[in-house]
Structure formats: C-alpha cells, structure tokens
Design a protein around this motif. Structure first.
Motif, PDB file in Angstrom:
ATOM      1  N   ARG B  17       0.881  -1.170   0.000  1.00  0.00           N
ATOM      2  CA  ARG B  17       0.000   0.000   0.000  1.00  0.00           C
ATOM      3  C   ARG B  17       0.914   1.214   0.000  1.00  0.00           C
ATOM      4  O   ARG B  17       1.726   1.384   0.908  1.00  0.00           O
ATOM      5  CB  ARG B  17      -0.899   0.005   1.236  1.00  0.00           C
ATOM      6  N   LEU B  28       3.868   2.010   2.426  1.00  0.00           N
ATOM      7  CA  LEU B  28       3.509   2.200   3.836  1.00  0.00           C
ATOM      8  C   LEU B  28       3.597   0.853   4.555  1.00  0.00           C
ATOM      9  O   LEU B  28       4.165   0.734   5.628  1.00  0.00           O
ATOM     10  CB  LEU B  28       2.091   2.769   3.939  1.00  0.00           C
ATOM     11  N   HIS B  29       3.014  -0.159   3.926  1.00  0.00           N
ATOM     12  CA  HIS B  29       3.148  -1.536   4.430  1.00  0.00           C
ATOM     13  C   HIS B  29       2.790  -2.471   3.284  1.00  0.00           C
ATOM     14  O   HIS B  29       2.328  -2.029   2.231  1.00  0.00           O
ATOM     15  CB  HIS B  29       2.252  -1.782   5.645  1.00  0.00           C
ATOM     16  N   SER B  32       0.625  -6.002   6.523  1.00  0.00           N
ATOM     17  CA  SER B  32       0.550  -5.829   7.969  1.00  0.00           C
ATOM     18  C   SER B  32       1.804  -5.165   8.507  1.00  0.00           C
ATOM     19  O   SER B  32       2.885  -5.755   8.529  1.00  0.00           O
ATOM     20  CB  SER B  32       0.345  -7.168   8.684  1.00  0.00           C
ATOM     21  N   GLN B  33       1.628  -3.937   8.945  1.00  0.00           N
ATOM     22  CA  GLN B  33       2.730  -3.190   9.550  1.00  0.00           C
ATOM     23  C   GLN B  33       3.269  -3.912  10.784  1.00  0.00           C
ATOM     24  O   GLN B  33       4.470  -3.927  11.034  1.00  0.00           O
ATOM     25  CB  GLN B  33       2.212  -1.799   9.922  1.00  0.00           C
ATOM     26  N   LEU B  34       2.360  -4.521  11.560  1.00  0.00           N
ATOM     27  CA  LEU B  34       2.795  -5.209  12.781  1.00  0.00           C
ATOM     28  C   LEU B  34       3.680  -6.402  12.463  1.00  0.00           C
ATOM     29  O   LEU B  34       4.704  -6.622  13.100  1.00  0.00           O
ATOM     30  CB  LEU B  34       1.574  -5.698  13.582  1.00  0.00           C
TER      31      LEU B  34
END
Lengths: 128, 366
Positions: B17, B28-29, B32-34
C-alpha cells in the motif's frame, strides 16, 4: 471489497444491522479496517450514553492513526462488544462479525445517514 | 506527480500500500505493519530507502569543509570505511538535517540526507563547499544509486544467502563501518535498533538484490514499520522530533555534537550561548490509549509536548518522545492529553527496545 448486501452503511464507513428489538448493531467496514491497518486500541462508548446522529461515539486506533466512529442514528448505547476492546485485531480479521456497540434509536430518529450496500460500494469506489 | 523509486513496480508486486512521503510515493506496508515490525525484531526485513539522497563530497579540502559544516567531527573518521551520525546546524543552532557521513577515501565522503531535506541539504553543502578553501571540494548528488536497508538479527545470514560472496566484506563489518563490495557501498548502520546494513548500489543492481533478499526469506517492510521500529529504538525523526527551530541539546542529540576541540562549526556559537529550556525524554503509557505526536504533556514543571508517539508492537503499549522542561526527571508521572482524556505516563530514558529486548526495566533503574 467485502460489502455484505444485508447490511446498511454510512458514508463514514460504519456498517449497521437492525436487530429484532429495533436496535442497531454497529461496526466498521472491511474498507475502513483496511485503510486503518492493524488495529491496536478501541475505545468504546459507555452503555447508556446518548448521541446525536453523526456524533463521534467511539475511537478505533491502528498503529498508524486514530479514527472516530460516528453514531449512525440518534440514540442510546444499549450494549458494547468488550471483546474488541481487549483484542482489537479481531476487527481486522472479521470486521462484520466483530461489532463495536448497539444503539437503541431515539424516538422518531431518522435513519437518513444509512445507505444500502450498492450505494456504499459506489461511494468506496469513488473514493479510491 | 510524486517521485517513484526504481523498485516501485516490485513494491506493488509485493502487495504494497503506497503512501505519499516527502514528495515520494513510498510503501507504507505490504499487508501488515505489525508483522513487518516483528519480522525486523525477530528475523530480517528490507526497506527501500532510495528516497533518501546520497551526496558525495571529495577533493583536497573535503575534510576541512565538513568539519566546519557539521556538528559532529568527521576528524573522528580515522580511516576510509568509517561512518558517523551528525546534525547539520544553522547559525542559530537549529537542525537543518540529521545525516550519516561515511568516509570513502582520504578526502572523500558520502553524506546520506533525509528525502524531505534533499534540495535544501544539497544547497547547504554546496554553499559550504564554496566557503571552503581553494580548490573547492566537489559536491555530487548521486541520483544514480538506490539504497536498501536490510535490518534484523538475521540480516547478516540472510544477506549472505541472498548475495553470496558479494556479502562477505559486508557481513564482516563492525557497527558504523563501511565497505565496498563490487559497485556497492555498504555500512553496518540502520534505523531500527537491530543489527543490519544499509547498501547503496547502482539502480540496475537494486531489483536483483531486492528479489534475492525476498527469496532468502527477508520480509519487505514499509514506512509504517520503520516508524514504530525507530520509535522503540529511541531514534528521532527529522521534521517531527526536530527541525530548524530545535537544537540537538533539546531533542536528545547532544551526544552527536563534538565540542572536544576548538572547532568553529556552523551553529556552535549559538549552541554554546543558548541555555536549553527543554529536553527529550521517553514516555511510557500506564493507561490504555495511544499517545501521538504533538499532544500537550502536563508536568509539575510546566507544559511540554509529545514530538513522536504511537503504539509499541514489542511492548504492547503506547510510547512516545516528550519535549519537556529540563527539570522533569526519569520516574516522574506526567499526563498526555489525548482527545478528552489525560493519559497517565511515566518518564523514562528515550529508548525502549534494543536488539529485540525491552529496556523498560533498565530504564527504570536509578
């Protein structure tokens, strides 16, 4: 984009389902959870609190940002889903199963903020 | 039209994304950023940081010029293949940018600048070169290189798996050391609090390395994870924790200002004269809720501000950096105003996680 046809939607990306007792179950849409990313904190309204239609009544926060959740109709909070407060990430995995709160509409409250699935899909597509 | 790095299509192919950042369209990621955050803490991730700009400075007066232009002292770089972190200051002692400088030859340096400061920094460095003795050092913006950051406890293993022999001189580096490997210039540096490497390489070699890293099990990671990782590691972000109105002393970077010898670097006179009113501390939330940047911090010594804040995936609670009156001490309880609530937080040292481990216990010790 998962937009179940049996639900109603707001232009601020809440979904609602009308229960047999007339209350509205409210959650955030698949599109909303995807935009926010991994959710890490949810602040639910207090049971018994009253809100005007369109008033902010809950907050969902991801690693990235905080976003308000708005009351789809005027009314009183009848129930909240504590499970999402302790495990916010379940809203990412099942946004239409994991509701946030139920609101009992005020007498004569109008559901003018709500649109059907087709209209919501058009709105999401226009945004992206 | 925002800039795209040469790896743009590969980001989309990896499910990125994209988000606008400092005039660039950046990942941005990738879902999943986490998970990207945890991958860097526990294994390895790769960031495309080609939006950052590399500027090469070389020529007989390069060392003297950088000693005058930068707050840290490049004379510390005793030989080619060494690197340091520094601020570049204005005359008032405010931070123009924070940089990594690598000595690449006897009178040759590479400076890595923040994307949002690229044009300003280049003008600033060119002006410094013009002020330097004759002949003026050559200043070259290197738009022909990509920059990949491979970070995490298994970064070295996976880089070897991805790049074979080319990785040998790189994984042998000590921290803040640099080496050439073919046409690559690699440093053992990063912005995550983990082991790792930052590799500058020709554009046409970047896509093959990216693909090889992913095949070797390195997870692509975006700006989102980069932000939570650097926050946990206590590393400031230009434009958020510091800018041209903030001195290094006020944002926790006094250690990067080298005053050991008489050296008249830009901003020194102002720094020496200015009595700091604020200092940077760490904030750890004791209540549920998430502090973000630029919220009011109420302390017994007067108001302050969060300069960064967010959710720490490693600690599973909110952390932030506070710019607070200098008399606020570690262990104090202060409040951050989050919407209509007062989030109770405790003041700590401004680093929370290092090499995968929480520093909260250590920070709490007197």
């Amino acid at each position: 984009m998962n937009i179940p046809s049996e639900l109603k939607y707001t232009d601020t990306h809440e979904w609602t389902r009308t229960e047999p007792d007339g209350s509205l179950t409210v959650g955030i849409t698949d599109h909303a959870q995807e935009l926010l990313g991994d959710l890490v904190f949810i602040e639910l309204p207090k049971i018994g609190a009253t809100f005007a239609a369109g008033q902010e009544c809950a907050v969902v926060e991801s690693v990235k940002a905080a976003s308000d959740v708005y009351a789809p109709v005027a009314g009183t909070v009848a129930a909240v889903n504590e499970a999402v407060a302790s495990k916010p990430e379940i809203v990412n995995t099942a946004p239409y199963d994991q509701w946030l709160f139920r609101i009992a509409p005020a007498q004569g409250a109008e559901a003018s903020r709500l649109v059907d699935a087709a209209a919501y899909r058009a709105l999401v597509e226009a945004e992206s | 039209m925002p800039h795209r790095t040469p790896l743009y299509d590969l980001h989309l192919a990896a499910g990125a994304r994209m988000t606008p950042f400092a005039g660039w369209d950046m990942p941005l990621h990738y879902g999943s950023q986490l998970e990207e955050h945890h991958a860097v803490r526990r294994d390895a991730g790769v960031f495309d940081v080609s939006h950052m700009s590399c500027v090469d400075v070389s020529g007989p007066n390069a060392t003297a010029m950088l000693r005058a232009a930068l707050a840290n002292d490049v004379a510390r770089l005793s030989e080619p293949g060494t690197a340091l972190y520094t601020c570049m200051l204005n005359e008032a002692g405010g931070i123009v940018d924070d940089l990594i400088v690598t000595r690449t030859g006897d009178e040759a340096y590479r400076v890595v600048c923040n994307a949002g400061c690229a044009a300003k920094d280049l003008a600033w460095i060119e002006a410094a070169a013009a002020r330097a003795g004759s002949p003026a050092p050559r200043v070259t913006a290197r738009r022909d290189v990509c920059l990949l950051a491979v970070q995490g406890p298994r970064a070295a293993d996976r880089l070897v798996r991805a790049a074979g022999d080319a990785a040998s001189p790189i994984v042998a580096l000590a921290p803040f050391r640099a080496a050439r490997a073919g046409r690559w210039l690699a440093t053992r540096t990063g912005y995550t609090g983990e082991d790792g490497f930052e590799i500058a390489l020709p554009v046409e070699e970047a896509a093959p390395l990216w693909r090889a890293l992913l095949s070797a099990g390195v997870r692509p990671a975006g700006l989102g994870a980069r932000d939570t990782l650097r926050l946990e590691a206590g590393l400031p972000l230009y434009g958020q924790d510091m800018d041209e109105t903030v001195t290094p002393v006020e944002c926790g970077l006094d250690w990067t200002v080298d005053r050991r010898v008489e050296r008249n670097f830009v901003g020194r006179r102002a720094l020496d004269a200015r009595v700091p009113r604020f200092r940077r501390v760490g904030l750890v939330a004791l209540d549920p809720g998430i502090m973000r940047a630029h919220l009011v911090v109420e302390t017994a010594r007067g108001p302050g501000e969060t300069t960064s804040g967010g959710f720490s995936p490693t600690l599973q609670k909110s952390i932030g950096f506070g710019r607070v009156p200098v008399r606020v001490a570690v262990g104090d309880v202060v409040h951050v105003l989050v919407r209509d609530r007062r989030l109770t937080t405790t003041v700590t040292a401004a680093r929370f996680v290092r090499h995968g481990k929480s520093l909260l216990q250590e920070n709490a010790a007197p």
